[in-house]
Design a protein around this motif. Structure first.
Motif, short mmCIF file in Angstrom:
data_model
loop_
_atom_site.label_atom_id
_atom_site.label_comp_id
_atom_site.label_asym_id
_atom_site.label_seq_id
_atom_site.Cartn_x
_atom_site.Cartn_y
_atom_site.Cartn_z
N GLY A 1 14.45 -6.33 28.08
CA GLY A 1 14.61 -6.95 29.39
C GLY A 1 13.67 -8.11 29.63
N GLY A 2 12.81 -8.42 28.67
CA GLY A 2 11.89 -9.54 28.84
C GLY A 2 10.72 -9.24 29.74
N ILE A 3 10.45 -7.95 30.00
CA ILE A 3 9.34 -7.58 30.89
C ILE A 3 8.02 -7.62 30.12
CG2 ILE A 3 8.41 -5.74 32.34
CD1 ILE A 3 11.29 -4.86 32.86
N VAL A 4 7.97 -6.91 29.00
CA VAL A 4 6.80 -6.93 28.13
C VAL A 4 7.30 -7.16 26.71
CG1 VAL A 4 4.75 -5.71 27.32
CG2 VAL A 4 5.62 -5.27 29.62
N PRO A 5 7.05 -8.32 26.11
CA PRO A 5 7.59 -8.61 24.78
C PRO A 5 6.87 -7.83 23.69
CG PRO A 5 6.20 -10.40 25.52
CD PRO A 5 6.31 -9.47 26.68
N PHE A 6 7.55 -7.70 22.55
CA PHE A 6 6.98 -6.99 21.41
C PHE A 6 5.69 -7.64 20.95
CE2 PHE A 6 6.72 -7.20 16.71
CZ PHE A 6 6.30 -5.90 16.46
N ALA A 7 5.64 -8.97 20.96
CA ALA A 7 4.44 -9.66 20.49
C ALA A 7 3.20 -9.23 21.26
CB ALA A 7 4.64 -11.18 20.59
N LEU A 8 3.34 -9.08 22.59
CA LEU A 8 2.19 -8.66 23.40
C LEU A 8 1.83 -7.20 23.12
CD1 LEU A 8 0.18 -9.35 25.62
CD2 LEU A 8 1.90 -8.66 27.31
N MET A 9 2.85 -6.33 22.99
CA MET A 9 2.57 -4.93 22.65
C MET A 9 1.84 -4.81 21.32
SD MET A 9 6.11 -3.02 23.68
CE MET A 9 7.10 -3.52 25.09
N TYR A 10 2.28 -5.61 20.35
CA TYR A 10 1.66 -5.54 19.02
C TYR A 10 0.25 -6.12 19.04
CZ TYR A 10 0.95 -6.24 14.03
OH TYR A 10 0.44 -6.21 12.75
N GLU A 11 0.08 -7.20 19.78
CA GLU A 11 -1.24 -7.84 19.85
C GLU A 11 -2.27 -6.95 20.51
OE1 GLU A 11 -3.27 -11.81 21.94
OE2 GLU A 11 -1.09 -11.54 21.89
N ARG A 12 -1.83 -6.15 21.49
CA ARG A 12 -2.76 -5.35 22.28
C ARG A 12 -2.76 -3.87 21.88
NH1 ARG A 12 -6.22 -8.77 24.87
NH2 ARG A 12 -5.08 -10.52 25.83
N TRP A 13 -2.28 -3.54 20.69
CA TRP A 13 -2.13 -2.12 20.37
C TRP A 13 -3.48 -1.40 20.31
CZ3 TRP A 13 -4.15 0.50 16.19
CH2 TRP A 13 -4.66 -0.26 15.14
N ARG A 14 -4.53 -2.09 19.90
CA ARG A 14 -5.85 -1.44 19.85
C ARG A 14 -6.33 -1.08 21.26
NH1 ARG A 14 -5.72 -5.52 16.17
NH2 ARG A 14 -6.20 -5.00 13.99
N GLU A 15 -6.18 -2.03 22.19
CA GLU A 15 -6.59 -1.75 23.56
C GLU A 15 -5.77 -0.61 24.16
OE1 GLU A 15 -6.06 -4.67 22.25
OE2 GLU A 15 -7.30 -6.26 23.11
N VAL A 16 -4.48 -0.56 23.83
CA VAL A 16 -3.63 0.51 24.35
C VAL A 16 -4.07 1.86 23.83
CG1 VAL A 16 -1.29 1.44 24.35
CG2 VAL A 16 -1.64 -1.01 24.69
N VAL A 17 -4.37 1.95 22.53
CA VAL A 17 -4.80 3.22 21.95
C VAL A 17 -6.13 3.68 22.56
CG1 VAL A 17 -5.56 4.35 19.82
CG2 VAL A 17 -3.54 2.88 19.79
N VAL A 18 -7.05 2.74 22.74
CA VAL A 18 -8.33 3.08 23.36
C VAL A 18 -8.11 3.56 24.79
CG1 VAL A 18 -10.53 2.15 24.18
CG2 VAL A 18 -9.69 1.54 21.92
#
Length: 278
Positions: A207-224
């Motif tokens: 839906g263009g809300i949160v793109p894959f590129a941003l999810m992938y770029e921020r995966w470390r912050e998300v896991v923390v």
């Protein structure tokens, strides 16, 4: 604003001023004010779900759940698994907590849908609002299907195996109502919530809300963040923190793997369906 600016400044690369915090405060108030006109619907759904779950558990639902979960044990062993309360209101407190959590989860898509116009006006979101309706349906479906799978297969096998091992060692099993209830929650509703993580990631990317590129770029912050929230929301100790944090983190990484395949390694991006406000 002064105290908040001083705290936030330590975690930002550029200086955070009181004007910045004031802007955030204005945005939050603007969004909350936009939800006031829809509060009847939000509280109605929340109250209906809370009341339904509460009545089911209060009118013997916990006993019915116990019978299902020990169904894999031989008939002679089932009587050895007991659920006890150490305080007269412990049973009631658990039911209220459990019902409140289910009610809160049920209104998340509704709140997001109603808050979308205000969020978009403030330039905080882009994409297709309709995807939130699909997300709400998927959240409900994942909770129902995941809970049924956990209720009918995962939980009975797990709890019966633990109980069998303990009974064969001539132990007396007496689960506290809260311990037994949260074990049931993680093995039923928890499975549905885990399944919803990759589904949410796919829908938000599509839906263009949160793109894959941003999810992938921020995966470390998300896991923390997941581990930190697990530590806060599971005060029983480090084992419970890992019991919650590791599956959620793996579900997020699994969602990234699905999106990596879907986007051909990030080369295919969804069409932009909206622009942030000026």
């Amino acid at each position: 604003t002064s105290t908040t600016a001083g705290m936030a400044d330590a975690f930002t690369e550029e200086e955070t001023t009181e004007d910045d915090i004031g802007g955030y405060y204005y945005d939050i108030r603007f969004i909350l004010d936009s939800l006031l006109s829809k509060a009847f619907w939000i509280m109605g759904v929340f109250g209906a779900v809370l009341a339904g779950v509460f009545l089911f558990l209060y009118q013997g639902g916990i006993g019915a759940i116990r019978e299902v979960f020990v169904s894999r044990l031989p008939q002679g062993m089932r009587a050895g698994v007991n659920i006890v309360t150490l305080h007269p209101v412990e049973h009631l407190v658990f039911i209220v907590k459990f019902s409140t959590i289910i009610g809160a989860v049920s209104v998340i898509p509704l709140v997001a849908y109603f808050a979308w116009p205000a969020l978009k006006e403030r330039g905080l979101v882009v994409g297709d609002r309709k995807i939130l309706a699909v997300w709400g349906g998927s959240l409900f479906g994942a909770l129902v299907v995941g809970s049924l799978v956990g209720f009918l297969y995962v939980a009975p096998v797990t709890i019966s195996a633990i109980a069998r091992d303990q009974l064969q060692a001539n132990m007396i099993i007496s689960y506290r109502i809260s311990s037994f209830g949260w074990l049931v929650f993680f093995l039923t509703v928890g499975i549905g919530l885990l399944a919803e993580i990759p589904i949410t990631m796919f829908l938000f990317h599509r839906g263009g809300i949160v793109p894959f590129a941003l999810m992938y770029e921020r995966w470390r912050e998300v896991v923390v963040a997941i581990v930190a929230l697990s530590a806060i929301l599971s005060p029983k100790g480090i084992f419970t923190m890992l019991l919650v944090g590791i599956p959620v983190s793996l579900a997020y990484l699994f969602g990234l793997a699905i999106l990596w395949v879907y986007t051909l390694g990030g080369r295919r991006t969804p069409k932009q369906r909206g622009e942030p406000a000026d």
